[in-house]
Scaffold this motif. Structure first.
Motif, short mmCIF file in Angstrom:
data_model
loop_
_atom_site.label_atom_id
_atom_site.label_comp_id
_atom_site.label_asym_id
_atom_site.label_seq_id
_atom_site.Cartn_x
_atom_site.Cartn_y
_atom_site.Cartn_z
N TRP A 50 -30.31 30.95 14.74
CA TRP A 50 -29.89 32.35 14.91
C TRP A 50 -29.76 32.70 16.39
O TRP A 50 -28.90 33.49 16.78
CB TRP A 50 -30.89 33.28 14.25
N ARG A 105 -27.77 39.74 9.94
CA ARG A 105 -27.19 39.12 11.13
C ARG A 105 -25.81 38.51 10.90
O ARG A 105 -25.13 38.14 11.86
CB ARG A 105 -28.11 37.99 11.62
N SER A 106 -25.38 38.37 9.65
CA SER A 106 -24.20 37.56 9.34
C SER A 106 -22.94 37.95 10.13
O SER A 106 -22.18 37.05 10.54
CB SER A 106 -23.91 37.56 7.83
N PRO A 107 -22.65 39.23 10.37
CA PRO A 107 -21.44 39.53 11.18
C PRO A 107 -21.53 38.91 12.57
O PRO A 107 -20.56 38.33 13.07
CB PRO A 107 -21.42 41.06 11.23
N TRP A 108 -22.72 39.00 13.21
CA TRP A 108 -22.88 38.41 14.54
C TRP A 108 -22.84 36.89 14.47
O TRP A 108 -22.24 36.23 15.33
CB TRP A 108 -24.21 38.86 15.15
N GLY A 162 -21.21 35.08 12.48
CA GLY A 162 -19.84 34.64 12.30
C GLY A 162 -19.07 34.59 13.60
O GLY A 162 -18.15 33.78 13.76
N MET A 163 -19.44 35.44 14.56
CA MET A 163 -18.76 35.44 15.86
C MET A 163 -19.37 34.45 16.84
O MET A 163 -18.80 34.21 17.91
CB MET A 163 -18.82 36.85 16.47
N ARG A 164 -20.51 33.90 16.49
CA ARG A 164 -21.24 33.03 17.41
C ARG A 164 -20.52 31.71 17.66
O ARG A 164 -20.66 31.07 18.70
CB ARG A 164 -22.63 32.76 16.79
#
Length: 259
Positions: free
Chosen positions: A191, A239-242, A244-246
């Motif tokens: 994460w 946290r999934s939206p962030w 996905g951008m990682r």
């Protein structure tokens, strides 16, 4: 990052004579070794007294009460950081993790000091089928919770960590202090975007007749893992939206395919 300075970190709870065997093998690699006795009641810490007196590469810390693997590792990390170490290679004290693999971990880490190096177990015939197959469930959830960051095995304990990153990760949660330590910190490091490299590593299971010990308790520890993955899934959904951008684990291509 400054030049890496690694140590070997061995948490131990009631591992008997295997503790001395493990520590001697670790010292034979030539690297500093830190042992944390996690409230053992079997007197195994006395087996290290002669080594401690004669080998300045060894430090032994004794916790008065059992706190759990994760808590013992955190204590050892903090002491190692105080001594100027940047990375810690965690090894179990029960003889499962081969000291022959230490050099491979440290060489890989020296090329990628920003990464956590995770052992991917290579089992032999001594491995109980229940343990081998059961870990597939935890691996599935760990990879779901990290959007496939590249955790080949979420439970194997031979890993090399950047010390500051792992301390920071553990300080962000009150969990991951017992048997849930290995899978939970794997997910939480992912994460945080810490690159993970998986290194195939032999593992052996020692029969009780030969002195083998195991602290694993099927009902207790599987219940703990179930609760842990429930918590982590909630954290993943938040946290999934962030995530996905990682992007992708930048060192994923160094990891051999999961089996």
């Amino acid at each position: 990052m400054a030049v890496s300075r690694p140590t070997i970190l061995i948490p131990s709870f009631n591992t008997g004579p295997l503790l001395l065997e493990t520590v001697e093998a670790a010292l034979a690699t030539g690297y500093p070794v830190r042992v944390v006795i996690d409230g053992s009641t079997d007197g195994s810490e006395t087996l290290l007294e002669d080594l401690t007196a004669t080998d300045n590469q060894l430090r032994v810390h004794i916790l008065p009460q059992n706190q759990g693997k994760g808590a013992a590792v955190l204590f050892g990390l903090e002491k190692s950081l105080e001594d100027g170490f940047t990375h810690a290679l965690a090894m179990d004290a029960d003889g499962q993790h081969p000291a022959d693999s230490v050099t491979a971990f440290l060489e890989l880490s020296s090329r990628h000091p920003e990464a956590a190096i995770f052992g991917r177990p290579v089992f032999d015939d001594s491995a109980p089928a229940l343990r081998v197959n059961g870990r597939k469930i935890s691996n599935f959830w760990a990879n779901l919770e990290t959007l496939g960051w590249g955790i080949d095995d979420s439970l194997f304990g031979m890993r090399l960590y950047p010390i500051r990153k792992l301390i920071e990760t553990l300080e962000e949660t009150r969990f991951a202090r017992r048997f849930d330590f290995d899978p939970e910190v794997a997910v939480r490091l992912a994460w945080k975007g810490v690159p993970i490299v998986n290194l195939p590593t032999p593992v052996r299971y020692i029969d009780p007749e030969d002195g083998g010990v195991s602290q694993f308790r099927y009902l207790r520890d599987n219940t703990l893992l179930t609760w842990m993955h429930f918590r982590l899934m909630i954290g993943f959904l938040i946290r999934s939206p962030w995530l996905g951008m990682r992007g992708e684990n930048p060192l994923l291509h160094l990891s051999p395919p999961a089996r």
